[in-house]
Design an enzyme around this catalytic site. Sequence first.
Site, PDB file in Angstrom:
ATOM      1  N   HIS A  27      18.953  14.242 -10.120  1.00  0.00           N
ATOM      2  CA  HIS A  27      17.684  13.508 -10.259  1.00  0.00           C
ATOM      3  C   HIS A  27      16.503  14.473 -10.353  1.00  0.00           C
ATOM      4  O   HIS A  27      15.543  14.221 -11.082  1.00  0.00           O
ATOM      5  CB  HIS A  27      17.458  12.560  -9.075  1.00  0.00           C
ATOM      6  CG  HIS A  27      18.184  11.266  -9.172  1.00  0.00           C
ATOM      7  ND1 HIS A  27      17.950  10.344 -10.160  1.00  0.00           N
ATOM      8  CD2 HIS A  27      19.153  10.730  -8.378  1.00  0.00           C
ATOM      9  CE1 HIS A  27      18.736   9.287  -9.982  1.00  0.00           C
ATOM     10  NE2 HIS A  27      19.476   9.507  -8.908  1.00  0.00           N
ATOM     11  N   HIS A  30      24.624  14.575  -7.058  1.00  0.00           N
ATOM     12  CA  HIS A  30      24.025  13.383  -7.672  1.00  0.00           C
ATOM     13  C   HIS A  30      22.499  13.415  -7.483  1.00  0.00           C
ATOM     14  O   HIS A  30      21.744  13.218  -8.446  1.00  0.00           O
ATOM     15  CB  HIS A  30      24.632  12.127  -7.035  1.00  0.00           C
ATOM     16  CG  HIS A  30      24.032  10.850  -7.519  1.00  0.00           C
ATOM     17  ND1 HIS A  30      24.697   9.990  -8.361  1.00  0.00           N
ATOM     18  CD2 HIS A  30      22.826  10.262  -7.279  1.00  0.00           C
ATOM     19  CE1 HIS A  30      23.924   8.940  -8.611  1.00  0.00           C
ATOM     20  NE2 HIS A  30      22.785   9.089  -7.967  1.00  0.00           N
ATOM     21  N   GLU A  31      22.061  13.659  -6.251  1.00  0.00           N
ATOM     22  CA  GLU A  31      20.618  13.664  -5.971  1.00  0.00           C
ATOM     23  C   GLU A  31      19.937  14.872  -6.612  1.00  0.00           C
ATOM     24  O   GLU A  31      18.810  14.765  -7.100  1.00  0.00           O
ATOM     25  CB  GLU A  31      20.356  13.617  -4.465  1.00  0.00           C
ATOM     26  CG  GLU A  31      20.859  12.366  -3.772  1.00  0.00           C
ATOM     27  CD  GLU A  31      20.400  11.049  -4.401  1.00  0.00           C
ATOM     28  OE1 GLU A  31      19.295  10.991  -4.984  1.00  0.00           O
ATOM     29  OE2 GLU A  31      21.158  10.063  -4.321  1.00  0.00           O
ATOM     30  N   GLY A  51      21.656   8.099  -0.564  1.00  0.00           N
ATOM     31  CA  GLY A  51      20.836   9.227  -0.986  1.00  0.00           C
ATOM     32  C   GLY A  51      19.659   8.735  -1.799  1.00  0.00           C
ATOM     33  O   GLY A  51      19.694   7.641  -2.364  1.00  0.00           O
ATOM     34  N   CYS A  99      23.955   4.133  -8.130  1.00  0.00           N
ATOM     35  CA  CYS A  99      22.619   4.715  -7.988  1.00  0.00           C
ATOM     36  C   CYS A  99      21.598   3.605  -7.753  1.00  0.00           C
ATOM     37  O   CYS A  99      21.654   2.570  -8.419  1.00  0.00           O
ATOM     38  CB  CYS A  99      22.284   5.489  -9.261  1.00  0.00           C
ATOM     39  SG  CYS A  99      20.688   6.313  -9.232  1.00  0.00           S
ATOM     40  N   LEU A 100      20.677   3.846  -6.826  1.00  0.00           N
ATOM     41  CA  LEU A 100      19.632   2.852  -6.579  1.00  0.00           C
ATOM     42  C   LEU A 100      18.745   2.646  -7.804  1.00  0.00           C
ATOM     43  O   LEU A 100      18.147   1.586  -7.962  1.00  0.00           O
ATOM     44  CB  LEU A 100      18.772   3.264  -5.373  1.00  0.00           C
ATOM     45  CG  LEU A 100      19.491   3.285  -4.023  1.00  0.00           C
ATOM     46  CD1 LEU A 100      18.548   3.767  -2.930  1.00  0.00           C
ATOM     47  CD2 LEU A 100      20.056   1.915  -3.681  1.00  0.00           C
ATOM     48  N   GLN A 111      12.794   9.287  -7.671  1.00  0.00           N
ATOM     49  CA  GLN A 111      13.185   7.877  -7.754  1.00  0.00           C
ATOM     50  C   GLN A 111      12.120   6.953  -7.182  1.00  0.00           C
ATOM     51  O   GLN A 111      12.139   5.762  -7.442  1.00  0.00           O
ATOM     52  CB  GLN A 111      14.508   7.637  -7.027  1.00  0.00           C
ATOM     53  CG  GLN A 111      15.703   8.267  -7.717  1.00  0.00           C
ATOM     54  CD  GLN A 111      16.960   8.010  -6.928  1.00  0.00           C
ATOM     55  OE1 GLN A 111      17.335   8.794  -6.062  1.00  0.00           O
ATOM     56  NE2 GLN A 111      17.615   6.890  -7.218  1.00  0.00           N
TER      57      GLN A 111
END
Length: 171
Positions: free
Chosen positions: A141, A137-138, A45, A95-96, A50
């Site tokens: 953000h 999660h996304e 994701g 997470c990236l 991000q």
Amino acid sequence: MLLEVLHYPNPTLKKRSKEVIRFDHELHTLLDDMYETMIAKDGVGLAAIQVGRDLRALIINLPREDKTQYKEDLLEIVNPKIMHKEGEIFFSEGCLSVPNFYEDVLRFDVIDIEYQDRFGQMCRLQAEGYLAVAIQHEMDHLDGVLFVDRLSIIKRKKFEKEFKRLQKNKR
């Protein structure tokens, strides 16, 4: 085109994203570039913030049982809103934007969302388990929340200690 993924503690990651109002070529290019970036970084994701774009847009592409991500499974979710939520699940998240750190986070197990696709068409989706966790999660953000912000004080201190150690070792 591959985009730069911002890493914690970049202050941009704490910004609340703005609603998407133009569903045009620029948005489509961003979504396509986000997909290419997410796949290249082995993510499932990615939210627009991000990659430095404060738009309420995210993508998710969960791997199938064969561990492969198929583009036809890609979800492009714009301006999402949770309409219903139920149950609880602990899920190990990464997470990236917070590389090499994983921790269990409490999420809703089932969610119903309304969102728009890349063309502005309204959509509805019920998600459970892994998909529900990834969406939440996304979506976090989009509100400037990282998964580490949801950790208990003890786990958060563990994260901060590990983060400082990794930063020190980079020098």
